[in-house]
Scaffold this motif. Structure first.
Motif, short mmCIF file in Angstrom:
data_model
loop_
_atom_site.label_atom_id
_atom_site.label_comp_id
_atom_site.label_asym_id
_atom_site.label_seq_id
_atom_site.Cartn_x
_atom_site.Cartn_y
_atom_site.Cartn_z
N ALA A 1 1.21 -16.46 -0.30
CA ALA A 1 1.88 -17.08 -1.44
C ALA A 1 1.01 -16.98 -2.69
O ALA A 1 1.52 -16.70 -3.79
N ASN A 2 -0.29 -17.20 -2.53
CA ASN A 2 -1.20 -17.11 -3.68
C ASN A 2 -1.28 -15.69 -4.23
O ASN A 2 -1.32 -15.49 -5.45
N LEU A 3 -1.30 -14.73 -3.33
CA LEU A 3 -1.35 -13.33 -3.78
C LEU A 3 -0.08 -12.94 -4.54
O LEU A 3 -0.14 -12.26 -5.57
N LYS A 4 1.07 -13.39 -4.03
CA LYS A 4 2.35 -13.10 -4.71
C LYS A 4 2.41 -13.78 -6.07
O LYS A 4 3.00 -13.25 -7.01
N GLN A 5 1.80 -14.97 -6.16
CA GLN A 5 1.79 -15.68 -7.43
C GLN A 5 0.94 -14.93 -8.47
O GLN A 5 1.30 -14.85 -9.64
N ILE A 6 -0.19 -14.38 -8.00
CA ILE A 6 -1.08 -13.65 -8.89
C ILE A 6 -0.46 -12.33 -9.33
O ILE A 6 -0.52 -11.95 -10.50
N GLN A 7 0.16 -11.65 -8.36
CA GLN A 7 0.75 -10.33 -8.65
C GLN A 7 2.08 -10.22 -7.91
O GLN A 7 2.14 -9.86 -6.74
N PRO A 8 3.18 -10.53 -8.59
CA PRO A 8 4.50 -10.61 -7.93
C PRO A 8 4.95 -9.34 -7.22
O PRO A 8 5.76 -9.41 -6.27
N ASP A 9 4.45 -8.16 -7.64
CA ASP A 9 4.91 -6.94 -6.99
C ASP A 9 4.16 -6.61 -5.70
O ASP A 9 4.41 -5.59 -5.06
N ILE A 10 3.25 -7.50 -5.28
CA ILE A 10 2.56 -7.32 -4.00
C ILE A 10 3.55 -7.46 -2.85
O ILE A 10 4.38 -8.38 -2.85
#
Length: 253
Positions: free
Chosen positions: A18-27
Protein backbone atom coordinates in the motif's frame (compact mmCIF):
# COMPACT_ATOMS: atom_id res chain seq x y z
CA UNK A 1 7.32 -0.91 -12.52
CA UNK A 2 6.65 -4.51 -11.52
CA UNK A 3 7.53 -5.46 -7.92
CA UNK A 4 7.48 -8.70 -5.96
CA UNK A 5 7.40 -8.63 -2.16
CA UNK A 6 8.96 -11.48 -0.18
CA UNK A 7 7.62 -11.29 3.37
CA UNK A 8 6.26 -13.98 5.67
CA UNK A 9 4.00 -11.60 7.64
CA UNK A 10 1.03 -10.89 5.38
CA UNK A 11 -0.05 -7.69 7.18
CA UNK A 12 3.47 -6.25 6.87
CA UNK A 13 3.56 -7.21 3.18
CA UNK A 14 0.18 -5.63 2.49
CA UNK A 15 1.20 -2.46 4.34
CA UNK A 16 4.41 -2.30 2.29
CA UNK A 17 2.43 -2.78 -0.93
CA UNK A 18 0.00 0.00 0.00
CA UNK A 19 2.84 2.39 0.84
CA UNK A 20 4.61 1.68 -2.43
CA UNK A 21 1.40 2.28 -4.42
CA UNK A 22 0.89 5.54 -2.54
CA UNK A 23 4.41 6.70 -3.42
CA UNK A 24 4.17 5.62 -7.05
CA UNK A 25 0.65 4.74 -8.25
CA UNK A 26 1.83 3.00 -11.43
CA UNK A 27 3.68 0.33 -9.42
CA UNK A 28 2.29 -3.16 -10.00
CA UNK A 29 2.62 -5.60 -7.09
CA UNK A 30 2.95 -8.82 -9.05
CA UNK A 31 2.94 -11.18 -6.08
CA UNK A 32 3.50 -11.47 -2.34
CA UNK A 33 5.68 -14.48 -1.49
CA UNK A 34 5.93 -15.83 2.04
CA UNK A 35 8.85 -18.26 2.12
CA UNK A 36 12.10 -19.38 0.50
CA UNK A 37 10.39 -22.52 -0.79
CA UNK A 38 7.59 -20.53 -2.41
CA UNK A 39 10.06 -18.05 -3.93
CA UNK A 40 12.16 -20.79 -5.52
CA UNK A 41 9.06 -22.49 -6.92
CA UNK A 42 7.70 -19.21 -8.28
CA UNK A 43 10.90 -17.96 -9.93
CA UNK A 44 11.53 -21.37 -11.47
CA UNK A 45 8.55 -20.96 -13.80
CA UNK A 46 7.80 -17.21 -13.81
CA UNK A 47 9.70 -14.15 -15.07
CA UNK A 48 11.47 -11.92 -12.57
CA UNK A 49 10.06 -8.44 -11.90
CA UNK A 50 11.83 -5.08 -12.16
CA UNK A 51 12.52 -4.98 -8.42
CA UNK A 52 12.16 -7.18 -5.34
CA UNK A 53 11.43 -6.01 -1.80
CA UNK A 54 12.41 -8.78 0.60
CA UNK A 55 12.45 -9.41 4.31
CA UNK A 56 15.72 -11.01 5.46
CA UNK A 57 14.45 -13.44 8.08
CA UNK A 58 11.70 -15.70 6.74
CA UNK A 59 10.03 -18.60 8.48
CA UNK A 60 12.16 -21.18 6.66
CA UNK A 61 15.51 -19.36 6.69
CA UNK A 62 17.32 -16.27 5.40
CA UNK A 63 16.03 -14.88 2.11
CA UNK A 64 19.61 -14.75 0.76
CA UNK A 65 19.35 -18.53 0.42
CA UNK A 66 16.97 -18.08 -2.52
CA UNK A 67 19.99 -17.20 -4.65
CA UNK A 68 21.46 -20.63 -3.96
CA UNK A 69 18.67 -22.12 -6.08
CA UNK A 70 17.70 -19.33 -8.49
CA UNK A 71 19.90 -16.87 -10.36
CA UNK A 72 18.44 -13.55 -9.22
CA UNK A 73 18.91 -11.07 -12.06
CA UNK A 74 17.17 -8.01 -10.61
CA UNK A 75 17.97 -5.62 -7.76
CA UNK A 76 16.68 -6.39 -4.29
CA UNK A 77 15.82 -3.93 -1.53
CA UNK A 78 15.82 -5.59 1.87
CA UNK A 79 13.47 -4.68 4.70
CA UNK A 80 15.23 -5.62 7.90
CA UNK A 81 15.12 -5.25 11.66
CA UNK A 82 18.89 -5.80 11.99
CA UNK A 83 20.91 -3.15 13.79
CA UNK A 84 23.12 -0.48 12.21
CA UNK A 85 26.24 -2.62 12.52
CA UNK A 86 24.67 -5.20 10.25
CA UNK A 87 23.42 -2.54 7.86
CA UNK A 88 26.88 -1.01 7.52
CA UNK A 89 28.29 -4.41 6.64
CA UNK A 90 25.56 -5.01 4.08
CA UNK A 91 25.90 -1.61 2.43
CA UNK A 92 29.54 -2.39 1.74
CA UNK A 93 28.14 -4.99 -0.66
CA UNK A 94 26.19 -2.38 -2.59
CA UNK A 95 22.61 -3.45 -1.77
CA UNK A 96 19.99 -1.05 -0.39
CA UNK A 97 18.33 -1.71 2.99
CA UNK A 98 15.52 -0.09 4.90
CA UNK A 99 14.82 -0.58 8.56
CA UNK A 100 11.55 -1.90 9.94
CA UNK A 101 9.18 -0.32 10.71
CA UNK A 102 9.72 1.49 7.42
CA UNK A 103 8.61 5.03 6.70
CA UNK A 104 7.28 6.54 3.48
CA UNK A 105 10.44 8.63 3.31
CA UNK A 106 12.68 5.56 3.54
CA UNK A 107 10.71 3.71 0.87
CA UNK A 108 10.74 6.71 -1.43
CA UNK A 109 14.50 7.07 -0.97
CA UNK A 110 15.02 3.38 -1.74
CA UNK A 111 13.00 3.66 -4.95
CA UNK A 112 14.98 6.74 -5.98
CA UNK A 113 18.23 4.88 -5.39
CA UNK A 114 16.95 1.94 -7.43
CA UNK A 115 16.19 4.21 -10.38
CA UNK A 116 19.61 5.86 -10.14
CA UNK A 117 21.59 2.65 -9.69
CA UNK A 118 19.44 0.14 -11.55
CA UNK A 119 22.12 -1.16 -13.90
CA UNK A 120 24.85 -1.21 -11.26
CA UNK A 121 22.71 -2.99 -8.71
CA UNK A 122 21.64 -5.66 -11.16
CA UNK A 123 25.12 -6.31 -12.49
CA UNK A 124 26.50 -8.46 -9.71
CA UNK A 125 23.44 -9.31 -7.63
CA UNK A 126 24.42 -12.98 -7.20
CA UNK A 127 27.76 -12.05 -5.64
CA UNK A 128 26.01 -9.49 -3.44
CA UNK A 129 23.62 -12.16 -2.20
CA UNK A 130 26.48 -14.50 -1.30
CA UNK A 131 28.39 -11.77 0.51
CA UNK A 132 25.31 -10.66 2.42
CA UNK A 133 24.50 -14.23 3.42
CA UNK A 134 28.04 -14.67 4.72
CA UNK A 135 27.76 -11.42 6.67
CA UNK A 136 24.49 -12.40 8.31
CA UNK A 137 25.83 -15.83 9.22
CA UNK A 138 28.91 -14.27 10.76
CA UNK A 139 26.79 -11.85 12.79
CA UNK A 140 24.55 -14.64 14.04
CA UNK A 141 27.56 -16.74 15.01
CA UNK A 142 29.74 -15.51 17.87
CA UNK A 143 32.52 -16.81 20.03
CA UNK A 144 30.09 -18.34 22.50
CA UNK A 145 28.68 -20.66 19.81
CA UNK A 146 29.90 -24.19 20.34
CA UNK A 147 30.18 -27.57 18.70
CA UNK A 148 29.84 -30.69 20.82
CA UNK A 149 32.49 -33.36 20.25
CA UNK A 150 32.30 -36.91 21.58
CA UNK A 151 35.64 -38.05 22.95
CA UNK A 152 35.62 -41.55 24.43
CA UNK A 153 32.77 -41.48 26.96
CA UNK A 154 32.57 -37.69 27.23
CA UNK A 155 30.95 -34.84 25.30
CA UNK A 156 33.28 -31.86 24.99
CA UNK A 157 32.05 -28.35 24.01
CA UNK A 158 34.36 -26.39 21.69
CA UNK A 159 33.79 -22.69 21.00
CA UNK A 160 33.96 -21.95 17.28
CA UNK A 161 36.87 -19.55 17.76
CA UNK A 162 38.89 -22.44 19.24
CA UNK A 163 38.46 -24.54 16.09
CA UNK A 164 41.03 -23.97 13.33
CA UNK A 165 39.57 -26.14 10.59
CA UNK A 166 37.71 -29.30 9.63
CA UNK A 167 39.09 -31.70 7.09
CA UNK A 168 38.18 -34.90 5.29
CA UNK A 169 40.88 -37.59 5.41
CA UNK A 170 40.42 -41.21 4.33
CA UNK A 171 36.63 -40.76 4.36
CA UNK A 172 36.68 -39.53 7.97
CA UNK A 173 35.94 -35.97 9.10
CA UNK A 174 38.38 -34.43 11.58
CA UNK A 175 38.17 -31.27 13.66
CA UNK A 176 41.53 -29.57 14.33
CA UNK A 177 41.87 -27.05 17.15
CA UNK A 178 44.33 -24.17 17.37
CA UNK A 179 46.14 -26.08 20.09
CA UNK A 180 46.97 -28.84 17.62
CA UNK A 181 44.50 -31.50 18.78
CA UNK A 182 42.35 -33.45 16.33
CA UNK A 183 39.01 -35.18 16.90
CA UNK A 184 36.95 -37.45 14.66
CA UNK A 185 33.54 -35.97 13.86
CA UNK A 186 30.40 -37.92 12.92
CA UNK A 187 29.10 -35.12 10.67
CA UNK A 188 30.04 -34.55 7.04
CA UNK A 189 31.80 -31.36 5.98
CA UNK A 190 28.53 -30.26 4.36
CA UNK A 191 26.69 -30.60 7.68
CA UNK A 192 29.45 -28.76 9.54
CA UNK A 193 29.49 -25.99 6.95
CA UNK A 194 25.80 -25.35 7.63
CA UNK A 195 26.42 -25.33 11.40
CA UNK A 196 29.40 -23.00 11.66
CA UNK A 197 28.22 -20.22 9.36
CA UNK A 198 30.21 -17.48 7.68
CA UNK A 199 33.31 -17.49 9.88
CA UNK A 200 34.41 -20.68 8.09
CA UNK A 201 35.07 -21.05 4.36
CA UNK A 202 34.88 -24.24 2.30
CA UNK A 203 38.25 -24.14 0.58
CA UNK A 204 37.73 -27.32 -1.41
CA UNK A 205 36.22 -30.79 -1.05
CA UNK A 206 38.53 -31.58 1.87
CA UNK A 207 38.88 -28.41 3.96
CA UNK A 208 36.57 -26.08 5.88
CA UNK A 209 38.74 -23.39 7.48
CA UNK A 210 38.14 -20.78 10.19
CA UNK A 211 39.03 -17.21 9.23
CA UNK A 212 41.15 -16.83 12.36
CA UNK A 213 43.31 -19.82 11.36
CA UNK A 214 44.47 -18.25 8.08
CA UNK A 215 47.95 -16.74 8.07
CA UNK A 216 47.85 -15.67 4.42
CA UNK A 217 46.90 -16.72 0.90
CA UNK A 218 49.53 -16.90 -1.84
CA UNK A 219 49.36 -17.39 -5.59
CA UNK A 220 49.64 -20.99 -6.69
CA UNK A 221 50.12 -22.01 -10.32
CA UNK A 222 47.98 -21.88 -12.37
CA UNK A 223 45.70 -19.10 -11.06
CA UNK A 224 44.95 -20.86 -7.80
CA UNK A 225 45.62 -19.96 -4.16
CA UNK A 226 47.48 -21.80 -1.44
CA UNK A 227 46.26 -21.18 2.11
CA UNK A 228 48.87 -20.96 4.86
CA UNK A 229 47.60 -21.60 8.38
CA UNK A 230 48.63 -20.05 11.68
CA UNK A 231 49.31 -23.54 13.06
CA UNK A 232 51.62 -26.30 11.77
CA UNK A 233 49.96 -28.56 9.19
CA UNK A 234 51.70 -30.71 6.63
CA UNK A 235 49.10 -30.93 3.87
CA UNK A 236 48.60 -28.16 1.34
CA UNK A 237 45.25 -26.39 1.20
CA UNK A 238 44.61 -25.31 -2.39
CA UNK A 239 41.73 -23.14 -3.57
CA UNK A 240 40.65 -23.54 -7.19
CA UNK A 241 40.60 -20.63 -9.61
CA UNK A 242 36.79 -20.91 -9.68
CA UNK A 243 36.61 -20.25 -5.93
CA UNK A 244 39.50 -17.80 -5.79
CA UNK A 245 37.51 -14.57 -6.17
CA UNK A 246 34.84 -15.70 -3.74
CA UNK A 247 37.50 -16.51 -1.13
CA UNK A 248 39.23 -13.15 -1.60
CA UNK A 249 35.91 -11.34 -1.20
CA UNK A 250 35.22 -13.31 1.99
CA UNK A 251 38.67 -12.50 3.40
CA UNK A 252 38.18 -8.82 2.62
CA UNK A 253 34.93 -8.51 4.61
Amino acid sequence: MKIIIIEDELLVAEDLAANLKQIQPDIEIVRIIGSIKEAVAYFTVNPQPDLIFSDIQLGDGLSFEIAKHIAIQVPVIFCTAFDEYALDAFKANGIEYILKPFSTQALSGALDKFRNMQKVMAGNIALQYEAALATIAAINQNNSATIMVRYRDRLLPFALNKIAFFCLDNELTYMHTHSGKAYVMPESLEDLENKVGGIFFRMNRQFLVNRNAIEDAVDYFPRKLRINLTLPFEKEIIVSREKKNKLLAWLAQ
